[in-house]
Design a protein around this motif. Structure first.
Motif, PDB file in Angstrom:
ATOM      1  N   THR A  22      84.787  54.100  -9.086  1.00 46.68           N
ATOM      2  CA  THR A  22      84.160  54.540  -7.829  1.00 46.68           C
ATOM      3  C   THR A  22      83.158  55.665  -8.092  1.00 46.68           C
ATOM      4  O   THR A  22      82.076  55.707  -7.504  1.00 46.68           O
ATOM      5  CB  THR A  22      85.242  54.985  -6.835  1.00 46.68           C
ATOM      6  OG1 THR A  22      86.118  53.889  -6.583  1.00 46.68           O
ATOM      7  CG2 THR A  22      84.629  55.437  -5.532  1.00 46.68           C
ATOM      8  N   ASP A  34      83.022  47.661  -4.005  1.00 47.58           N
ATOM      9  CA  ASP A  34      84.091  48.446  -4.632  1.00 47.58           C
ATOM     10  C   ASP A  34      85.434  47.947  -4.136  1.00 47.58           C
ATOM     11  O   ASP A  34      85.873  48.318  -3.042  1.00 47.58           O
ATOM     12  CB  ASP A  34      83.882  49.925  -4.295  1.00 47.58           C
ATOM     13  CG  ASP A  34      84.809  50.842  -5.103  1.00 47.58           C
ATOM     14  OD1 ASP A  34      85.573  50.307  -5.933  1.00 47.58           O
ATOM     15  OD2 ASP A  34      84.753  52.064  -4.887  1.00 47.58           O
ATOM     16  N   GLU A  35      86.039  47.080  -4.899  1.00 44.84           N
ATOM     17  CA  GLU A  35      87.317  46.485  -4.539  1.00 44.84           C
ATOM     18  C   GLU A  35      87.336  45.955  -3.112  1.00 44.84           C
ATOM     19  O   GLU A  35      88.224  46.275  -2.337  1.00 44.84           O
ATOM     20  CB  GLU A  35      88.452  47.494  -4.721  1.00 44.84           C
ATOM     21  CG  GLU A  35      88.417  48.130  -6.093  1.00 44.84           C
ATOM     22  CD  GLU A  35      89.693  48.865  -6.413  1.00 44.84           C
ATOM     23  OE1 GLU A  35      90.757  48.366  -6.039  1.00 44.84           O
ATOM     24  OE2 GLU A  35      89.602  49.936  -7.026  1.00 44.84           O
TER      25      GLU A  35
HETATM   26 MG    MG Z   1      87.917  53.444  -6.682  1.00 48.32          MG
END
Ligand code: MG
Ligand code: ATP
Ligand code: ZN
Lengths: 177, 419, 241
Positions: C52, C181-182
């Motif tokens: 991240t 992001d995920e």
């Molecule tokens: Mg993350």
């Protein structure tokens, strides 16, 4: 009795003393003088009344040459209306009459004005007639420039447009009608 | 930046309960501030317009403000009176154009009775020099004739021909001059002055109803029937005050001095306009204190707004982080939060102005009737705009607090909020 | 700016990148990492490995201590903070794991929000002969979001729907780089693949480069290139050893 009335009554009580004096013109407060301005059409009457101290720095009969000179200087200024007030040129005002009560003069009538040992007042009045009354919308009082001990003028104005109480100081010395 | 405004509005709408309450708090404080200012102005104006073109008011020696209040505003009572010869002496002076004597003390169902001469209708002026007009009828011309003010007529339902009796004094427990009824011969047009709440009769009438009275009570055993009064000398002995008009205004201070220095009777002559200004210098202090307190209330309202905005930032961290991911800079976040606070202040001001209008509109008649204050609804004027501007400025400054906090928060959070 | 988005070659270029959170050991130390334009890149690594953080650097929200970050041919270090925000708004679309949407805005307004912050996106839509609104509706339809949901507040949508709305918002106005992001970790296995299929096909249709981050390696089969951040990131090795 309602709220406004109560407020006014309170005001009446608290303001009784100073205004009573102001109305009868007998307040003697150093640094302050009263100025009455009455105006009807082109006639303009100005009356000045205040502690002598404001004008010469003492309130007794002059005791030496210096004090005599100061008194004479002050009276000379007051006798010259151009140094007292600055009337609008467009109003074309002309001095008709000026009277400056001379304190401590050896006149029987003046003894009263000279006051007691500690206090003396100075009184003067000027009468102007202005050809162009419409241009007379107010004037500047220039007394402060000549008498630095004078800090405040309580002005009562009575004119055709109404009456008002105004307070002048060296920084704001304009009388409005 | 402007593109953020709809977002600010949507966000506020989402929090409409707290936002609404905040707006109401600000609005109430603003309406208090504006209301006080409006009342202050209108009160001054309505007092100032009560008496005009009267050069001097003469009464027994007392305080100038006291004289002004009891003679024209009917507030308080005179402690002393002026002898009739003194009034006549003043009237006889060559610089005096007219004299209107006033004799107060009696009342009619809570309204003041004013004994005067028909000259009152000729010379009394109010506002910018307006004369008193008659809605119906004519001035009194004889004893036991009365003219009633507009409000007296409206409230008590009087018309020409109505029969009324006067009461002695004006307190709670008044004794009626019941044996000498008056007939209403005239109804005045509204003036917005205390004249509206007056019953006007001649000085002779005042004498007549007190023929068989002494020291505030009927003389026991003495009864003089109304039809008999004309046999007596009804010339006034004393009056409460007199309004004086001059031929030449420039002489006003000289006449004032002459009256004040009269050794025959202790009198006081005042310039009503000057005394009103002096009175207002004192009342003005109270009014300014009231205004300052209202300003403080506005500050409290804005402090509440700041608290609400700052508290909301905690819940909005994600929201602000999403905006950052979408390309909003910390400045945009700052602007958004500041805009929300300013919008709340603006809404509060607008609602406050509206509230004042509603209040003034619904209370104008009541204020006029009970307090003699003529307040008028209408757009904010002069100083009221300045006050609103000051509130907006304060709101703008207050908005910096949550906005700066949001700015720092979004710098630290970036696009991610760890919670 | 338009020039940048269409530059062929590298969509992303990292060189000598170092970053540390204040008061912490270096978190990222990447000697070199290029991503070709149009590439679908799967980036994986254990939790806390700095995925991240890396994406925040690429998005221009964090500034590296050292090294070059070139996104779509633009060296982010050369840009002011404001210009980086602008650049992000114009050229990068983000999809996060959760909480992508402004809860009180409608689905449609959430999608349009990306256009509100970017004149370039609006321009590109206009150049393609469409309007933001039509484009938002088209993308919603493509991402299996029924039209009757368009006016619904985002907070009333299911998590799967919310992720698709986020994808539509990232894609609107054809930014050159999509960063996810995920985005699927809050979804169950079925919906994960459905979401991934939709995202990949829309990135293809838009010609966008996709940088997809996850620690779930099962998803990597759908991608052109799979990168292990722990292998790439020297900082992680230092910590591990
Ligand atoms: Mg993350
Ligand atoms: N705002 C922050 N302030 C300080 N340190 C942070 C911050 N955000 C992340 N870190 C630290 O940086 C390191 C990398 O975190 P990051 O969120 O990038 O990992 P990640 O790979 O995304 O993990 P996950 O798979 O769990 O999302 C962690 O050690 C974390 O503690
Ligand atoms: Zn009586």
């Amino acid at each position: 009795m309602n709220m406004t009335n109560a407020l006014l009554l309170f005001a009446a009580c608290t303001s009784l003393a100073p205004t009573a004096m102001a109305a009868t013109g007998h307040a003697h407060e150093h640094g302050v003088a009263s100025l009455n301005v009455a105006r009807s059409g082109g006639s303009l009457l100005i009356e000045l009344d205040g502690p002598l101290d404001n004008f010469v720095g003492f309130e007794h009969a002059p005791r030496n040459a210096e004090q005599k000179r100061r008194l004479a200087d002050a009276l000379a200024i007051l006798r010259e209306p151009a140094r007292v007030v600055n009337l609008p040129a467009a109003a074309a005002c002309r001095l008709v009459d000026a009277a400056v009560a001379e304190p401590f003069a050896e006149k029987p009538g003046a003894a009263h004005d000279a006051g007691d040992e500690n206090h003396a007042d100075l009184e003067a009045n000027w009468h102007f007639e202005c050809a162009n009354a419409a241009a007379l919308d107010g004037f500047e009082v220039t007394l402060f420039k000549h008498f630095p001990r004078l800090g405040k003028l309580r002005v009562q104005v009575a004119g055709d447009g109404g009456q008002s109480a105004q307070t002048l100081r060296p920084a704001s010395a304009q009388v409005g009608f | 930046m402007i593109r953020l405004l709809p977002l600010a509005l949507a966000s506020l709408w989402n929090r409409r309960l707290t936002a609404g309450l905040t707006v109401i708090v600000v609005a109430l404080s603003v309406s208090l501030l504006l209301g006080v200012e409006r009342l202050r102005n209108d009160a001054r104006e309505s007092f100032a317009s009560t008496v005009s073109r009267t050069d001097l008011i003469v009464g027994a020696r007392s305080g100038p403000v006291q004289l002004l209040l009891y003679s024209v505003f009917h507030i308080g009572d005179a402690t002393n009176e002026v002898s009739w010869p003194a009034v006549q002496r003043i009237a006889a002076r060559q610089e005096v154009a007219w004299v209107v004597p006033l004799s107060l003390g009696d009342s009619h169902r809570g309204f003041r009775v004013v004994g005067t001469t028909p000259d009152f209708f000729r010379h009394y002026r109010y506002g910018d020099g307006r004369r008193i007009g008659f809605a119906a009828g004519r001035p009194f011309a004889d004893v036991f004739e009365a003219v009633v003010g507009a409000e007296v007529a409206a409230r008590l339902g009087y018309r020409e021909g109505a029969r009324i009796t006067l009461a002695h004094g004006s307190g709670e427990h008044v004794a009626e001059h019941g044996d000498k009824p008056f007939s209403v011969v005239g109804v005045l047009a509204p003036t917005g002055t205390p004249v509206d709440r007056s019953v006007l009769v001649s000085l002779e009438s005042i004498e007549a109803i007190h023929l068989d009275w002494q020291g505030g009570a009927p003389i026991p055993g003495l009864k003089i029937a109304p039809e008999m009064v004309r046999k007596f000398d009804l010339a006034p002995k004393r009056v409460t005050a007199a309004l004086v008009g001059l031929e030449n205004r420039a002489m006003v201070f000289r006449l004032q001095r002459a009256i004040n220095e009269d050794t025959r009777e202790p009198l006081l002559a005042i310039l009503p306009g000057v005394t009103l200004d002096q009175l207002w210098d004192v009342v003005g202090i109270g009014a300014r204190v009231l205004l300052a307190v209202s300003a403080l209330v506005v500050a409290v309202g804005l402090a509440g707004l700041v608290a609400v905005m700052v508290a909301s930032l905690g819940e909005r961290r994600r929201e602000l982080a999403i905006l950052r991911a979408l390309g909003a800079g910390p400045r945009d976040v700052f602007f958004l939060v500041a805009a929300e606070s300013v919008l709340l202040t603006l809404a509060g001001c607008v609602l406050g102005v509206a509230l004042v209008q509603v209040l003034v509109f619904s209370m104008a008649a009541w204020l006029q009737a009970n307090y003699g204050l003529a307040v008028s609804p209408g757009w904010p004027v002069g100083r009221e705009w300045m006050l609103l501007g000051a509130v907006m400025l304060a709101g703008l400054l207050a908005s910096l607090v949550p906005a700066l906090r949001a700015y720092r928060q979004s710098l630290a959070d970036g696009m991610m909020v760890r919670m | 700016m338009e020039r940048v988005a269409t530059t062929p070659g590298r969509a992303l270029e990292l060189r000598g990148l170092r970053f540390a959170w204040p008061g912490q050991a270096p978190c990222i130390d990447i000697p070199g990492f290029p991503v070709a334009a149009g590439e679908r890149c799967f980036l994986h690594g254990p939790s806390g490995s700095g995925k991240t953080t890396l994406l925040s650097i690429v998005g221009g929200v964090l500034s590296p201590r050292e090294g070059r970050v070139c996104v779509l041919g633009e060296d982010l270090a050369q840009l002011s903070a404001r210009a980086r925000d602008r650049f992000r708004a114009d050229h990068i679309g983000f999809v996060f794991q959760l909480f992508n949407l402004i809860p009180y805005l409608s689905m449609q307004d959430n999608i349009l929000l990306a256009c509100r912050f970017s004149a370039a996106r609006r321009k590109r839509i206009a150049a393609a002969g469409s309007t933001p609104l039509a484009e938002a509706r088209r993308l919603a339809a493509r991402l299996d979001l029924p039209a009757n949901l368009l006016a619904r507040p985002a907070m009333t949508l299911s998590v799967g729907q919310q992720q698709r709305v986020a994808a539509a918002r990232a894609l609107i106005g054809r930014p050159g780089l999509i960063i996810a992001d995920e985005p699927t970790s809050a979804l169950d296995a079925d919906r994960q693949t459905r979401f991934l299929d939709l995202l990949l096909s829309e990135c293809d249709a838009a010609g966008a480069t996709l940088l997809f981050v996850s620690h779930d390696r099962r998803l990597s089969a759908h991608f052109d290139r799979v990168v292990d951040l722990s292998a790439l990131n020297q900082a992680a090795k230092e910590v591990a050893s």
